[in-house]
Design an enzyme around this catalytic site. Structure first.
Site, PDB file in Angstrom:
ATOM      1  N   CYS A  72       0.790  -1.239   0.000  1.00  0.00           N
ATOM      2  CA  CYS A  72       0.000   0.000   0.000  1.00  0.00           C
ATOM      3  C   CYS A  72       0.817   1.281   0.000  1.00  0.00           C
ATOM      4  CB  CYS A  72      -0.944  -0.001   1.192  1.00  0.00           C
ATOM      5  SG  CYS A  72      -2.242  -1.239   1.039  1.00  0.00           S
ATOM      6  N   ARG A  88       5.792  -7.681  -1.116  1.00  0.00           N
ATOM      7  CA  ARG A  88       5.601  -6.548  -2.028  1.00  0.00           C
ATOM      8  C   ARG A  88       6.222  -5.286  -1.418  1.00  0.00           C
ATOM      9  NH1 ARG A  88      -0.738  -7.121  -3.162  1.00  0.00           N
ATOM     10  NH2 ARG A  88      -0.658  -7.961  -1.057  1.00  0.00           N
TER      11      ARG A  88
HETATM   12  N1  LIG Z   1      -4.109  -5.169   1.408  1.00  0.00           N
HETATM   13  C1  LIG Z   1      -4.324  -4.214   2.297  1.00  0.00           C
HETATM   14  O1  LIG Z   1      -3.779  -4.234   3.400  1.00  0.00           O
HETATM   15  C2  LIG Z   1      -5.264  -3.078   1.950  1.00  0.00           C
HETATM   16  C3  LIG Z   1      -5.736  -2.254   2.996  1.00  0.00           C
HETATM   17  C4  LIG Z   1      -6.591  -1.204   2.682  1.00  0.00           C
HETATM   18  C5  LIG Z   1      -6.972  -0.971   1.361  1.00  0.00           C
HETATM   19  N2  LIG Z   1      -6.496  -1.777   0.378  1.00  0.00           N
HETATM   20  C6  LIG Z   1      -6.975  -1.528  -0.997  1.00  0.00           C
HETATM   21  O2  LIG Z   1      -8.041  -2.461  -1.255  1.00  0.00           O
HETATM   22  C7  LIG Z   1      -8.046  -2.843  -2.653  1.00  0.00           C
HETATM   23  C8  LIG Z   1      -7.948  -4.363  -2.762  1.00  0.00           C
HETATM   24  O3  LIG Z   1      -6.699  -4.757  -2.255  1.00  0.00           O
HETATM   25  P1  LIG Z   1      -6.376  -6.257  -1.800  1.00  0.00           P
HETATM   26  O4  LIG Z   1      -5.066  -6.188  -1.115  1.00  0.00           O
HETATM   27  O5  LIG Z   1      -7.542  -6.851  -1.105  1.00  0.00           O
HETATM   28  O6  LIG Z   1      -6.232  -6.957  -3.241  1.00  0.00           O
HETATM   29  P2  LIG Z   1      -5.843  -8.466  -3.571  1.00  0.00           P
HETATM   30  O7  LIG Z   1      -4.954  -8.429  -4.735  1.00  0.00           O
HETATM   31  O8  LIG Z   1      -5.424  -9.156  -2.312  1.00  0.00           O
HETATM   32  O9  LIG Z   1      -7.247  -9.154  -3.991  1.00  0.00           O
HETATM   33  C9  LIG Z   1      -8.022  -8.794  -5.074  1.00  0.00           C
HETATM   34  C10 LIG Z   1      -8.978  -9.941  -5.468  1.00  0.00           C
HETATM   35  O10 LIG Z   1      -9.773  -9.469  -6.570  1.00  0.00           O
HETATM   36  C11 LIG Z   1      -9.979 -10.571  -7.446  1.00  0.00           C
HETATM   37  N3  LIG Z   1     -10.385 -10.063  -8.763  1.00  0.00           N
HETATM   38  C12 LIG Z   1      -9.612  -9.501  -9.743  1.00  0.00           C
HETATM   39  N4  LIG Z   1     -10.372  -9.133 -10.788  1.00  0.00           N
HETATM   40  C13 LIG Z   1     -11.660  -9.456 -10.476  1.00  0.00           C
HETATM   41  C14 LIG Z   1     -12.908  -9.303 -11.140  1.00  0.00           C
HETATM   42  N5  LIG Z   1     -13.009  -8.739 -12.333  1.00  0.00           N
HETATM   43  N6  LIG Z   1     -14.025  -9.735 -10.510  1.00  0.00           N
HETATM   44  C15 LIG Z   1     -13.969 -10.328  -9.278  1.00  0.00           C
HETATM   45  N7  LIG Z   1     -12.809 -10.482  -8.608  1.00  0.00           N
HETATM   46  C16 LIG Z   1     -11.682 -10.060  -9.194  1.00  0.00           C
HETATM   47  C17 LIG Z   1      -8.670 -11.312  -7.432  1.00  0.00           C
HETATM   48  O11 LIG Z   1      -8.848 -12.641  -7.891  1.00  0.00           O
HETATM   49  C18 LIG Z   1      -8.287 -11.203  -5.941  1.00  0.00           C
HETATM   50  O12 LIG Z   1      -8.781 -12.328  -5.202  1.00  0.00           O
HETATM   51  C19 LIG Z   1      -6.873  -2.076  -3.282  1.00  0.00           C
HETATM   52  O13 LIG Z   1      -7.354  -0.865  -3.818  1.00  0.00           O
HETATM   53  C20 LIG Z   1      -5.966  -1.777  -2.096  1.00  0.00           C
HETATM   54  O14 LIG Z   1      -5.156  -0.636  -2.310  1.00  0.00           O
HETATM   55  C21 LIG Z   1      -5.673  -2.827   0.635  1.00  0.00           C
HETATM   56  O1  LIG Z   2       7.375   3.075  12.789  1.00  0.00           O
HETATM   57  C1  LIG Z   2       7.299   2.443  11.714  1.00  0.00           C
HETATM   58  C2  LIG Z   2       6.083   1.886  11.242  1.00  0.00           C
HETATM   59  C3  LIG Z   2       6.077   1.227  10.011  1.00  0.00           C
HETATM   60  N1  LIG Z   2       7.227   1.102   9.293  1.00  0.00           N
HETATM   61  C4  LIG Z   2       7.197   0.397   7.989  1.00  0.00           C
HETATM   62  O2  LIG Z   2       6.091   0.876   7.231  1.00  0.00           O
HETATM   63  C5  LIG Z   2       5.598  -0.149   6.372  1.00  0.00           C
HETATM   64  C6  LIG Z   2       4.085  -0.256   6.458  1.00  0.00           C
HETATM   65  O3  LIG Z   2       3.711  -0.769   7.718  1.00  0.00           O
HETATM   66  P1  LIG Z   2       2.167  -0.919   8.167  1.00  0.00           P
HETATM   67  O4  LIG Z   2       1.506   0.375   8.007  1.00  0.00           O
HETATM   68  O5  LIG Z   2       2.134  -1.554   9.495  1.00  0.00           O
HETATM   69  O6  LIG Z   2       1.662  -1.977   7.092  1.00  0.00           O
HETATM   70  P2  LIG Z   2       0.487  -2.100   6.031  1.00  0.00           P
HETATM   71  O7  LIG Z   2      -0.174  -3.394   6.300  1.00  0.00           O
HETATM   72  O8  LIG Z   2       1.091  -1.835   4.691  1.00  0.00           O
HETATM   73  O9  LIG Z   2      -0.622  -0.970   6.374  1.00  0.00           O
HETATM   74  C7  LIG Z   2      -0.644   0.314   5.755  1.00  0.00           C
HETATM   75  O10 LIG Z   2      -1.256   0.257   4.472  1.00  0.00           O
HETATM   76  C8  LIG Z   2      -2.635  -0.249   4.491  1.00  0.00           C
HETATM   77  C9  LIG Z   2      -3.117  -0.356   3.050  1.00  0.00           C
HETATM   78  O11 LIG Z   2      -3.505   0.876   2.531  1.00  0.00           O
HETATM   79  C10 LIG Z   2      -3.489   0.701   5.318  1.00  0.00           C
HETATM   80  O12 LIG Z   2      -4.849   0.256   5.304  1.00  0.00           O
HETATM   81  C11 LIG Z   2      -2.929   0.773   6.752  1.00  0.00           C
HETATM   82  O13 LIG Z   2      -3.710   1.705   7.511  1.00  0.00           O
HETATM   83  C12 LIG Z   2      -1.473   1.237   6.662  1.00  0.00           C
HETATM   84  O14 LIG Z   2      -0.898   1.253   7.981  1.00  0.00           O
HETATM   85  C13 LIG Z   2       6.346  -1.432   6.768  1.00  0.00           C
HETATM   86  O15 LIG Z   2       7.373  -1.677   5.826  1.00  0.00           O
HETATM   87  C14 LIG Z   2       6.944  -1.105   8.126  1.00  0.00           C
HETATM   88  O16 LIG Z   2       8.145  -1.804   8.376  1.00  0.00           O
HETATM   89  C15 LIG Z   2       8.418   1.642   9.754  1.00  0.00           C
HETATM   90  O17 LIG Z   2       9.460   1.542   9.099  1.00  0.00           O
HETATM   91  N2  LIG Z   2       8.419   2.300  10.959  1.00  0.00           N
END
Ligand SMILES: NC(=O)c1ccc[n+]([C@@H]2O[C@H](COP(=O)([O-])OP(=O)(O)OC[C@H]3O[C@@H](n4cnc5c(N)ncnc54)[C@H](O)[C@@H]3O)[C@@H](O)[C@H]2O)c1
Ligand SMILES: O=c1ccn([C@@H]2O[C@H](COP(=O)(O)OP(=O)(O)O[C@H]3O[C@H](CO)[C@@H](O)[C@H](O)[C@H]3O)[C@@H](O)[C@H]2O)c(=O)[nH]1
Length: 425
Positions: free
Chosen positions: A263, A329
């Site tokens: 992210c 990633r």
């Molecule tokens: N991963 C996180 O921690 C996180 C947190 C907050 C927000 N987000 C955001 O949420 C969104 C989704 O992220 P994610 O990490 O869950 O993605 P992901 O890659 O883990 O999962 C996406 C899913 O969508 C499916 N998919 C793809 N095309 C499709 C289609 N046409 N119809 C139905 N399913 C389909 C894939 O098969 C997959 O299972 C992104 O915009 C991301 O930035 C992610």
């Molecule tokens: O004091 C700190 C805190 C974090 N990190 C680094 O920052 C990155 C992101 O960490 P973290 O935020 O815990 O992980 P994510 O799961 O990527 O979560 C972020 O990204 C998500 C996807 O958008 C959001 O939903 C969350 O709120 C946001 O914290 C990692 O590489 C950590 O090692 C540091 O180096 N120092």
């Protein structure tokens, strides 16, 4: 309520299992048959604490998964939790969102109305100008649009989702807000969360502002940490002190080798690209990225001060972008490995859970089954991820050819008999 969620990845599966846990009837729609089968058999397609139990409890009952978009017709509201990756230039690639929204539009054709909530992270204007037209192209023009960004972190996705500090509802009509209030009602009854009701664009921007702020906070603390290192000052003592100022707070104040993940890098790049496309150069965000990109090389320069690594075995401890996940990633381990290889080092890497994923991406590296094995015969070690087990390392260092440890995460215990360098302390 009857809730459908399109996309069953980290976000889609987590919120589906949690909504089912909160009492809703939930269906997950995904194009990946393996994911669908896994959920229907009561298992989690991703590893997150608390997820497997919830899926096991609700699958086949309040939670089901399907590849058939038609199922969304029977639901009251659909969340789009589809990926929004970066293009080559960092800008957001909405093609997967558009494909999903078109399929949704086809499935909803002929229905009177339906609430569609964008859960994915999208730049301001996308819900209105990209998602809505795609639903219409599919054949449905009765969508009530809403935007509900997600703030969960990997490794604590379930608890973050169920106990948020805020929930953000963006909508264009009362019907949109009302649906979101109803979906979240059981969660908000127990959680101490702020509810922010706003417009679509603000909701979209709040997500980027949140991630950009946190990533920049880490870059700032890394910048300060680099200064500390130059003066022989311990950046962690400094950070602990400024953390008492509640305007600063102690969270996201750990300096080191920088931020990665699925992210922060993608979202900071996307909002920079979006700003530039409007003619604005976001100076601070660009500097945050530049600073982050430079930390791995600073780590390696500290190693250079003690060892000429050309032709030597060097251990890389930690491959995931943070502890508690096998996700690689955006991990800082990649630039660290690249830098070591450019120096002619023989890299041997170890991670408690991420080795398999890294080995697929980087078959050119040797992988060890334990930290001890990685350190055996190494002329230097660099620590990239703050896994707890690295804090317990002790006589494992005795097997090194030269006991030089450069710690990018302040996790290894400084001890007699090793040359220890912290990146910012
Ligand atoms: N991963 C996180 O921690 C996180 C947190 C907050 C927000 N987000 C955001 O949420 C969104 C989704 O992220 P994610 O990490 O869950 O993605 P992901 O890659 O883990 O999962 C996406 C899913 O969508 C499916 N998919 C793809 N095309 C499709 C289609 N046409 N119809 C139905 N399913 C389909 C894939 O098969 C997959 O299972 C992104 O915009 C991301 O930035 C992610
Ligand atoms: O004091 C700190 C805190 C974090 N990190 C680094 O920052 C990155 C992101 O960490 P973290 O935020 O815990 O992980 P994510 O799961 O990527 O979560 C972020 O990204 C998500 C996807 O958008 C959001 O939903 C969350 O709120 C946001 O914290 C990692 O590489 C950590 O090692 C540091 O180096 N120092």
């Amino acid at each position: 309520m009857n809730v459908s969620i399109v996309g069953s990845g980290y976000v889609g599966t987590t919120i589906a299992a949690c909504f089912a846990d909160l009492g809703h009837e939930v269906v997950n729609v995904d194009i990946d048959e393996d994911v669908v089968e896994t959920i229907n058999s009561g298992e989690a397609p991703i590893h997150e604490p608390g997820l497997e139990e919830r899926i096991a409890e609700h699958a086949g009952d309040r939670l089901r998964a399907t590849t058939d978009y038609e199922t969304v017709r029977e639901t009251d509201v659909t969340f789009l939790a589809l990926p929004t990756p970066s293009r080559e230039d960092g800008s957001i690639d909405t093609s997967i969102m558009e494909a999903g929204a078109e399929s949704l539009g086809e499935a909803l054709a002929g229905k009177d109305d339906h609430v569609v909530v964008v859960k994915s992270t999208v730049v301001p204007g996308t819900t209105d100008s990209v998602v809505a037209p795609a639903i219409e192209r599919g054949g449905f023009d009765g969508a009530t649009l809403a935007m509900n960004p997600e703030f969960l972190r990997m490794g604590s996705a379930v608890s973050d989702f169920l106990d948020p500090d805020k929930v953000v509802f963006g909508a264009t009509s009362e019907a949109g807000y009302e649906t979101l209030r109803e979906v979240y009602e059981p969660l908000l009854a127990d959680a101490d969360a702020a509810v922010v009701e706003t417009d679509l664009r603000e909701a979209e921007m709040i997500k980027y502002a949140n991630n950009a702020f946190l990533a920049s906070k880490v870059s700032l603390v890394n910048d300060l940490g680099n200064i500390c290192k130059e003066f022989g000052v311990d950046a962690y003592e400094v950070a602990d002190a400024i953390a008492h100022d509640d305007r600063i707070s102690g969270r996201f104040l750990r300096s080191g080798v920088g931020w990665g993940g699925s992210c922060f890098p993608k979202d900071v790049a996307a909002i920079i690209a979006a700003a530039k496309s409007e003619g604005y150069d976001p100076t601070v965000l660009e500097a945050a990225v530049e600073l982050n990109d430079g930390q791995p090389e600073r780590l390696l320069e500290l190693l250079d001060d003690h060892v000429d690594v050309g032709g030597e075995r060097v251990a890389v401890l930690g491959l995931s972008f943070k502890p508690g996940t096998d996700d690689i990633r955006g991990t800082r381990a990649i630039p660290v490995i690249d830098g070591l290889q450019e120096r002619g080092a023989d890299v041997v890497a170890y991670d408690p859970v991420a080795t398999e994923k890294m080995a697929e991406k980087r078959p050119d590296v040797d992988y060890a089954d334990s930290a001890r094995e990685a350190l055996d015969g190494a002329s230097g070690a660099v620590v990239v991820t703050d896994w707890d087990e690295f804090g317990a390392l002790d006589d494992e260092f005795d097997a090194m050819a030269e006991r030089v440890v450069v710690d990018g995460r302040r996790i290894v215990e400084r001890r007699d008999g090793i040359t220890y360098e912290g990146l910012t302390w």
